[in-house]
Scaffold this motif. Structure first.
Motif, short mmCIF file in Angstrom:
data_model
loop_
_atom_site.label_atom_id
_atom_site.label_comp_id
_atom_site.label_asym_id
_atom_site.label_seq_id
_atom_site.Cartn_x
_atom_site.Cartn_y
_atom_site.Cartn_z
N UNK A 70 -91.91 -17.00 -0.04
CA UNK A 70 -92.44 -15.63 -0.14
C UNK A 70 -92.19 -15.09 -1.54
N UNK A 71 -93.10 -14.27 -2.02
CA UNK A 71 -92.78 -13.40 -3.15
C UNK A 71 -92.25 -12.11 -2.54
N UNK A 72 -90.97 -11.83 -2.75
CA UNK A 72 -90.41 -10.61 -2.15
C UNK A 72 -90.56 -9.42 -3.11
N UNK A 130 -101.33 -21.12 4.67
CA UNK A 130 -99.94 -21.09 5.13
C UNK A 130 -99.41 -22.50 5.42
N UNK A 131 -98.29 -22.80 4.84
CA UNK A 131 -97.66 -24.09 5.05
C UNK A 131 -98.17 -25.20 4.16
N UNK A 145 -96.61 -18.11 0.56
CA UNK A 145 -97.37 -17.81 1.77
C UNK A 145 -97.58 -16.31 1.92
N UNK A 146 -96.71 -15.52 1.31
CA UNK A 146 -96.77 -14.07 1.45
C UNK A 146 -96.38 -13.44 0.11
N UNK A 147 -97.07 -12.35 -0.22
CA UNK A 147 -96.79 -11.66 -1.49
C UNK A 147 -96.45 -10.21 -1.18
N UNK A 166 -99.54 -10.00 2.88
CA UNK A 166 -99.36 -9.03 1.79
C UNK A 166 -98.46 -7.91 2.25
N UNK A 167 -97.63 -7.45 1.37
CA UNK A 167 -96.71 -6.38 1.74
C UNK A 167 -96.23 -5.61 0.53
#
Lengths: 662, 662, 662
Positions: free
Chosen positions: A301-303, A387-388, A337-339, A5-6
């Motif tokens: 990724x969701x950037x 992940x993956x 894998x990441x939002x 998360x970011x």
């Protein structure tokens, strides 16, 4: 990577005294990564060659102290005024011949050699400075490449690049004259220097030339990104390189662009202010995630995941409680894998003042912050497992930028849009809780029980053969109206009646057709009459059997949808655009014939999706509505998160796990 | 001439091996003539001065071997790239000051002297090469002159031409200042070089200047055509010269253009993709043919008769079985001696890929080919008899390009369009099966029992006198709202109340009026209230009697329609736009008073029309619907073609003959 | 001054022989003043330095002989061709970079130094010639400054002026970078010469820069007018100087422009052809007059009062009998000391041929002339008494050009328009027969019982303080949604939740909001549900009490309208746009609390308004409908004009007088 998360963060918009407060709040919310600097060239190089990276280093270090990693963006989507004023010719020219000036973003011509020199100098210095910074893990090239660059650029530099591109493609001007069909309207060229960018004409344009122009524009952008990536990769071999895509956006062939990236990222704003509805339908969002996953056949990724009201001059709708979380987990369910949420704090200045973030203008944590925090607290523990992992659909829909370009140039019917057409087929499957992959036309289809290939407008002998072999080998294929109309040069097929060699596969011929301009039509399927739209292929059976017939037009009682056994498989031909009801019923029939599995049953607004690794299957059940919903699953799963099985609270996301069947 | 059916043919679009197959199929279909080469400059002169006419000679010879004659088009609607790239200044400038570039067609400024030199060289060589070719019978100048040239061109060359044109017209700048009313907004000119082309302003434009500009543009085109025609006529004295018009299109005064041609040709696409309806109403098509016949008061050719779906980026509707034949014979019924279908085979390349022809892209004879063949087999035998015969209507509608221009510049009401207004009057007569001529305002009206002159907005003393004398001598005249508003310079009349001296003729005065902006109104006629639209003249009776009164507005119960006996005739004044129902009833009354004959009775969609020579009258009965229809004739005729008298199959065309009454 | 009715007159449009007839007719109609020459530069200076004022002197003298005085207009809204052709660069450039050419009006760049030189020469000569002319009483500078100049001009000269203006405002480029928030999208400038005019970009613009641009454009116009006024004032010290405003038009800050004039004039066209309705609603017209009175807090002139159908290419509606008089007296009721009708006779030439006047094209006195004559005969005798008297409202609505600009740049919701929002609040008061003043935000409010300040979007600490003190001292204040969003530089407030310090005054916080894009919402007030529009502030109570709550959205049952006692006063906060019904009911409540007096009761379409001097109060009762109306007055007045008390004929204007209460 352990990073799931970011937020997108712009420390340069705020006083330095505020930074640590922000970082503490991020930490508390569960933020593990930030993206920074992708619009900050002036801050980093306020005059030619005078670099000021200190402020950014300070921010990276501060974040790193709190365990938050940084992705850096190259700021080439907004060259500063001191570059533009010195070289005004790098401001792009639009189709009407108007220059588009400094004052927004993307006021740049991506073929301009002076601009290239500026980028090379800056990006080299930027990469060198952060190559060994322990807080930095990767790079984003530019920002939403192709966005705002619609129809740009028609300048002299672009004209020369285009001419060279054409020369490489065609070798001789005679080959180009043939490929473009310049015999029509006396458009023959004697040499490549006579060719221009497609500035406005008095009347009409050449569709073959326009297709090359769109492919050239895509290549220009891909090369631009590749060249930047090369600079960074050489200097920062340990860092990944990604780019933020925009779902189905068609300014650049994302399959090509994905090829040069370590992984694909995506930006999504379901409640953008350009929506007539309060937000984009869930099935469309799901399709966006699926196509993004398809660009590189990998998790992504969701950037930029929407976290507040969107807005420029006007604003979109506020997000309902839970809605942001449901959308974020929908991204994960389909392969993220990441939002990374756009953005940390709502900006006080510039065009995007009203593009809201996790924090409002005031900087005080509020409703959205609390929701985000609860989200990370609930799901971070599973993200490492996911992940993956990938979905494993039995159905694929064929997606192609070239078809998209060709139908953009000539929609055939004013309301016919390529991606909308894909979305209509997708929705019928989504509603049945059937996962879908988007694939390219020449991909290996052997893993799919069913391949749907709408609008195969441009056709090549190789692609014909590919479809024929898939069906011959036992595949199930759906083809539709406007298939086989053109060759790869956007010239019409002339050897056979439509759909060319695929007529043999489908057991039909299409010698005529009707455009339902300003009207609609009807089809009889079973004993029921259904609405159809936009187009009617007039079909002659040539071995196929009719499974629906037209009920309107002078071709009433002739076939509208056909089925043909071919080799070990079946080919369906849908000669029209089914209305939503017919689409649902015909897809029930076809997926039934193909024995496609459905994940469960539930009303509209409840989504089901799975990701699998070698051992496990995670099932996500998402309530996209503000009401309670019930559902029933078809497989055997254990509830990991969620209050009560078979029952969803408003916007609730439930997570199940099961064993992978082999 | 013995030539009655043909096709537009583009051998240069296809491999030479195919040519003879095409020509054999044409022959079999009954084709007697083709038009070729009107867009093939590059094929004929690929570089300056290097002429390649061999391919065309070969095509002409091949066709001639099969007895098919050729009309050649000068390809000046699409100068090749090698001309345009050498002289980019001949690409036209639009009103916004934007250049319109190469890449479509009509990317040319027709006043440009360099372009003139290119044309002179090319057309001279072209004409010389084919002057004595036995297969060639005539020429078409350019293509659809004025089409795509809307608002073009505003370049320096055009500015100079325009200044010279004005100098010739006005002699002194003082005369121009008076004629344009430049006292308003300080627009006075000191000399002709100060005058510009009408590029966009900050606000407003001068309506008198705009009228001259439109007349100048028309003259430029007429001169352009005349100059080309002269070149050909000197070299090819045995060949006819024609041009393909576009019905009511108003970019050029077709009466002027007709003057320099041997006969007029027309292009018509009833099911074009710009239609909201599946096709243009039959009455509008009928009016198109009648106005085309009126341009030269002679029979005409159809140079492009629609034979398939029309389309550029989007497409129109498919033609229903029989529809093409009905439209072709409608052309003949209204005065076409020859019908050339556009086009032989649907083109595979360029902007008009989807503009379909007799053959589809595949080149295989299909439904349309068979229909065309049946058409020629049925009607070719009569066509020779029809040749030169003309309709002989008792009613005329006045048509004027200057009125059209003036109302284009100032529509008065946003939905008021000159040609639409004519069409509304025409339709009322068409529905009653009353043939109509379109005439110019200063024509001799003595042969007509009734003359309808809508929107006589621009008025001259001569024209006033002409109308007055016609009525005085026993004529029946209908005048309408917005009559006598302006003088020939588009300045408002100031001497008298409206409609000027015609007020005496009509026995009325119109001191005020109301514009029905965003609303409609009502009229009481007999005991019934009817809808009216757009405009209400507020009428004072001055001898006339009121035959309808307003039922809405502050002028309620004042006259809306008046009748005035004058000399031996009657003048009606219709102070508003009647809705369809009122139009029908008022025209029933007026044609009744005038004792106008009707050809018969039938429902909507059944057309009746006659052509006569010295001895015979041919009556055409055409079913424009997909249903069976009944009808009844008022005269005595013998059935020549048709299955059953008083009964029509879908799209059936029946032909009768009768004796001419003297 | 004894001058109360007049006409706009263009003798240069007509033959000299006609002049005396016109002047006699004017005299008979009651005309006391004309405005002339404001578009006649070419007539007065046909070539450089060759002045021809004789014709104008002759006209002035002729009018003066009949006792009619003249106002002269400087003709700088239409420089003649001989200037423009010599200096084409003074034609303005629009945002798309297109030049706007000669041929209409306002084809001028107001910053251009060459144009300034021409104006100085001409205006000096013009003023000198008429300084001592006994017929001349004053001057109008230019014409409708800002009209047609929308978005103009982006030329090099304007760019330099703009850079200087910014340098004066900000001193250093760092200050500008901060004020514009150029950290966003890398828009930092190194110096003022890098700043451009806001030509079109590829995407987006900077809202802070746009606000400065709009303020600059206003200042440019104000300076342009000031500089012209200075020339005249020095030469003609005895003459007044005015300018014709356009109601709420926002191209120039009219408060600034009013500052340099002796009095303000206004132009109004209630039945203009740009109206969808037959005419602008009466409440909107009333508001226009009130804001015009507010620009200088003085009575004003109507310089162009509509007297016939308006029209350029299309026309508006005809004026109903009595309507012109009702509108003229409405102007007087709201503070006009003099009413000049546009125009004497309908012009025969140019763009405004169909902009009708007192006489039609024919020049014969008709219905309108008679009505105007009756009007002057009835009311001239009172006009001298009215002169200088003013309305004395208890309610003020705050009006600001800066708020208008900021919401023009970012409407927040696509249908949100600043002036429309003011008009909605105004209408609720107008319908209750409550007079209203428009005031500037920093004005002294102490004379008002109630101040309504909608959309206080831009906020400063001073203005916050001003509002707080007004309420603390016993004032009643209404604030609304979108208050306190931005600072003076159009940057978002970041210190506190909305509405900043005014939250304390209102006893609330607004941490979130919702934009009702493509939808509407509801509010519960009392027991009734009402429609609301466009926006919902999501409100937290902080001492205030809720007087209405939302009935829709995820914030259902939270406060929509609040009331807070603060010091000796009350502050209301309306967090949404009330629909018409809610607006009416909430205003009934608020004006009730404030004990605002109403002039009387009557149905819609009946207007009541007062003007007062030291002794007397004149009450106007105006029927704006075509029906009879009844009404009842709340005060004690004596009927001066009008047939029957408490009863109005269609479009009747009744005049009462009463004693001033102290």
């Amino acid at each position: 990577m352990g990073i799931h998360f970011g937020v997108d963060y712009y420390p340069e918009h705020w006083a330095k005294e505020r930074w640590e407060i922000d970082v503490q709040l991020m930490k508390e919310m569960g933020v593990q990564v930030v993206r920074m600097a992708e619009f900050s060239w002036f801050k980093m190089e306020p005059v030619l060659g005078e670099f000021h990276f200190e402020w950014l280093e300070e921010a990276v270090a501060l974040l790193d102290r709190y365990g938050i990693k940084t992705i850096l963006g190259t700021p080439t989507a907004a060259p500063p005024a001191w570059i533009v004023r010195t070289n005004p010719e790098l401001q792009p020219i639009d189709r009407e011949g108007r220059r588009r000036f400094f004052g927004g973003r993307h006021h740049d011509c991506q073929s301009n050699p002076v601009y290239h020199a500026h980028i090379k100098r800056f990006v080299t210095a930027f990469a060198k400075r952060f190559a060994d910074n322990p807080g930095v893990i990767g790079w984003q090239i530019d920002n939403e490449l192709g966005n705002s660059h619609n129809d740009l650029c028609m300048c002299t530099s672009c004209r020369q690049f285009y001419q060279k591109w054409l020369q490489r493609k065609y070798g001789t001007i005679e080959a180009l004259n043939d490929a473009w069909g310049t015999a029509f309207w006396s458009q023959g060229y004697n040499n490549f220097t006579q060719i221009g960018t497609p500035l406005i004409t008095a009347a009409g344009e050449n569709p073959s030339a326009m297709l090359d122009w769109k492919c050239y524009c895509s290549d220009l952008i891909v090369n631009f990104a590749d060249w930047q990536a090369d600079i960074i990769r050489k200097i920062c071999p340990k860092h990944f390189i990604t780019h933020n895509f925009m779902c189905f956006d068609n300014k650049v062939d994302y399959y090509d662009l994905a090829g040069l990236l370590d992984f694909v990222s995506n930006d999504i704003y379901p409640a953008g202010h350009w929506q007539k509805q309060p937000h984009q339908p869930e099935s469309e969002l799901a399709a966006c995630h699926d196509v993004i996953r398809g660009y590189k056949k990998k998790p992504f990724w969701m950037m930029e995941q929407q976290s507040g009201m969107a807005g420029w001059e006007i604003m979109g709708r506020a997000l309902e409680p839970g809605q942001m979380s449901a959308w974020a987990m929908q991204s994960v369910a389909h392969g993220a894998d990441t939002v990374v949420f756009f953005r940390w704090r709502t900006c006080a200045m510039g065009t995007e003042q009203f593009w809201h973030g996790i924090l409002g203008h005031s900087g005080k944590p509020g409703r959205i912050y609390k929701e985000a925090k609860k989200l990370t607290q609930t799901f971070t523990k599973y993200m490492e497992d996911f992940e993956g992992s990938m979905p494993s659909p039995e159905v694929a829909i064929v997606h192609s930028f070239r078809q998209n370009y060709a139908l953009d140039i000539q929609p055939n019917h004013p309301q016919l849009h390529y991606v909308e057409q894909l979305q209509k087929y997708y929705k019928a499957l989504y509603d049945k809780k059937i996962p879908v992959d988007f694939v390219q036309d020449m991909d290996d289809f052997s893993q799919y029980k069913l391949v749907i290939a709408p609008l195969q407008y441009l056709m090549t002998p190789e692609l014909e053969q590919h479809y024929i072999e898939y069906v011959a080998n036992g595949g199930h294929l759906v083809l539709t109206m406007r298939t086989g109309v053109k060759d790869a040069n956007n010239l019409c097929m002339t050897e056979m009646e439509l759909p060319g060699r695929l007529g043999e596969l489908c057991g039909i011929e299409v010698p005529e057709y009707d455009c339902l301009l300003e009207t609609t039509g009807g089809v009889l399927y079973g004993k029921k009459e259904y609405a159809i739209e936009k187009w009617c292929d007039i079909i002659t059976l040539n071995g196929a059997c009719q499974i629906a017939e037209y009920s309107t037009g002078f071709y009433k009682q002739t076939p509208a949808i056909t089925e043909n056994k071919y080799g070990n498989g079946i080919a369906w031909y849908i000669g029209t655009e089914p209305g939503e009801e017919l689409m649902e019923d015909i897809m029930t029939y076809i997926t039934g014939v193909c024995e496609i599995e459905t994940l469960g049953t539930a009303g509209d607004g409840v989504e089901m999706m799975t990701r699998e690794n070698e051992d496990k299957v995670w099932l996500f059940v998402i309530n996209h509505t503000n009401d309670e919903q019930v559902y029933h699953l078809h497989g055997r799963y254990t509830l990991l998160e969620g209050e009560r099985e078979e029952m969803l609270k408003p916007y609730e996301v439930q997570l199940f796990v099961g064993n992978k069947r082999r």
